[in-house]
Write an enzyme that holds these catalytic residues in place. Structure first.
Site, PDB file in Angstrom:
ATOM      1  N   CYS A 179      60.321  24.339  43.861  1.00 31.99           N
ATOM      2  CA  CYS A 179      61.790  24.584  43.686  1.00 31.99           C
ATOM      3  C   CYS A 179      61.993  26.056  43.099  1.00 31.99           C
ATOM      4  O   CYS A 179      61.580  25.867  41.609  1.00 31.99           O
ATOM      5  CB  CYS A 179      62.487  23.625  43.166  1.00 31.99           C
ATOM      6  SG  CYS A 179      64.124  23.640  42.523  1.00 31.99           S
TER       7      CYS A 179
ATOM      8  N   CYS B 185      64.780  25.867  40.475  1.00 29.25           N
ATOM      9  CA  CYS B 185      64.617  25.268  39.266  1.00 29.25           C
ATOM     10  C   CYS B 185      63.723  26.024  38.172  1.00 29.25           C
ATOM     11  O   CYS B 185      64.063  26.187  37.205  1.00 29.25           O
ATOM     12  CB  CYS B 185      63.729  23.999  39.580  1.00 29.25           C
ATOM     13  SG  CYS B 185      64.650  22.806  40.714  1.00 29.25           S
ATOM     14  N   ASP B 186      62.673  26.770  38.899  1.00 28.47           N
ATOM     15  CA  ASP B 186      61.719  27.342  37.837  1.00 28.47           C
ATOM     16  C   ASP B 186      61.491  28.567  38.244  1.00 28.47           C
ATOM     17  O   ASP B 186      60.851  29.369  37.507  1.00 28.47           O
ATOM     18  CB  ASP B 186      60.192  26.697  38.597  1.00 28.47           C
ATOM     19  CG  ASP B 186      60.160  25.175  38.363  1.00 28.47           C
ATOM     20  OD1 ASP B 186      60.801  24.657  37.455  1.00 28.47           O
ATOM     21  OD2 ASP B 186      59.586  24.425  39.197  1.00 28.47           O
TER      22      ASP B 186
END
Length: 330
Positions: A154, A157-158
């Site tokens: 992701c 997300c990261d």
């Protein structure tokens, strides 16, 4: 008896029998809930999270009505708000099993039992499975051990954790190129690694990718992810020449497709050899009263498709219940 005319907001969820139990809160599940609720069916969603893969997408540019694009998280929020406005709640839990109803289907809608990881049980006259599919893994040494330590599925997300650092994106489809573009836009030094000579992404994304100047290593696969406490490097192999090299990186973002999350229904005999759930044009599975929608059906994996299938599944559930009601003079 099921209530085609009246809608209830819930109460003691485990003690009642729901007209429609929806498993999954992605675009298919949300849409099914919207339609089922508007039909007056008592509806409950059970899901581990909200939005599924949609919520993890940085920018959705091909969903009608948003010409400038919309973030997956915002689209998830809007769908959830619409569902809540109709009185449908989401129970945050993971479904681990669906027990088939103990009755003959010609006798009427049966009560399926849905069991969850938290030890809860819910009853439903119809079930709509909309759990989607999980990101496919490379299954190479170091991947599992370093997941969350530099290995990610992701970018939204990261990605911010890797600003100014060097990463590779593995894959050649829409998601891989889209996420590579996103990573570069936030200041990540990104290179794409793809096992084929050509990309499978839409032309507009391929054009944008070429214009971005992001380097690509083609005809190449990752054979190992190296690191002790964090990702430090990857081993690469050219599939045509067999040449092996090592590349120092801080992160590995993997976007090579998806795998269905259907272990909890394989005992029902409704999955194919790959774990997907085949459906007919009405989203009906092999088991009467159980429907499926979205990525789990292994059709064109797009939000717009999942939305359409969710609407059809809800309508089919309504007709299934109405047919029984008509036969029994209710």
């Amino acid at each position: 008896m099921f209530s085609l005319g009246g809608f209830s907001r819930g109460g003691e969820y485990e003690r009642k029998t729901w007209d429609v139990l929806i498993i999954g809160a992605g675009p298919a599940g949300f849409t099914a809930a919207i339609y089922a609720a508007r039909y007056g069916l008592e509806t409950l969603i059970i899901s581990k999270d909200l939005g599924g893969n949609m919520a993890l997408t940085d920018l959705v540019e091909n969903y009608p009505g948003f010409p400038e694009g919309i973030s997956g998280s915002e689209l998830t929020t809007r769908m959830h708000e619409q569902v809540k406005k109709l009185g449908v709640d989401v129970v945050f839990d993971e479904v681990v099993r669906i027990d088939p109803a103990e009755c003959a289907y010609y006798e009427g809608p049966c009560k399926f039992t849905v069991k969850t990881a938290n030890g809860k049980e819910y009853k439903g006259r119809t079930i709509i499975i909309a759990v989607g599919a999980a990101p496919r893994k490379l299954h190479v040494p170091g991947e599992e051990e370093l997941t969350g330590k530099g290995v990610s599925y992701c970018a939204t997300c990261d990605g911010p954790l890797f600003k100014g650092k060097k990463v590779i994106v593995v894959g050649g489809g829409n998601t891989a190129l889209q996420e590579a573009l996103y990573l570069k836009s936030i200041g990540v030094d990104v290179t794409v690694v793809h096992r084929r000579q050509g990309f499978r992404a839409d032309k507009i994304l391929q054009d944008r990718f070429r214009e971005s100047g992001i380097p690509a290593i083609l005809d190449t696969v990752v054979t190992e992810i190296i690191g002790k406490d964090r990702v430090e490097a990857v081993k690469l192999k050219n599939v045509k020449t067999g040449e092996e090299t090592e590349m120092k990186v801080d992160g590995v973002f993997i976007f090579i497709g998806y795998e269905p999350k259907t272990d909890f229904v394989k005992h029902l005999g409704i999955t194919d050899e790959y774990g997907y759930i085949p459906v007919d044009m009405y989203m009906r599975t092999k088991v009467p009263g159980i429907f499926a929608a979205g990525d789990i059906t292994n059709v064109f994996k797009q939000i717009a498709v999942a939305v359409g299938q969710g609407a059809i599944a809800a309508n089919s559930a309504k007709e299934f219940l109405e047919e029984w009601k008509s036969k029994n003079g209710e």
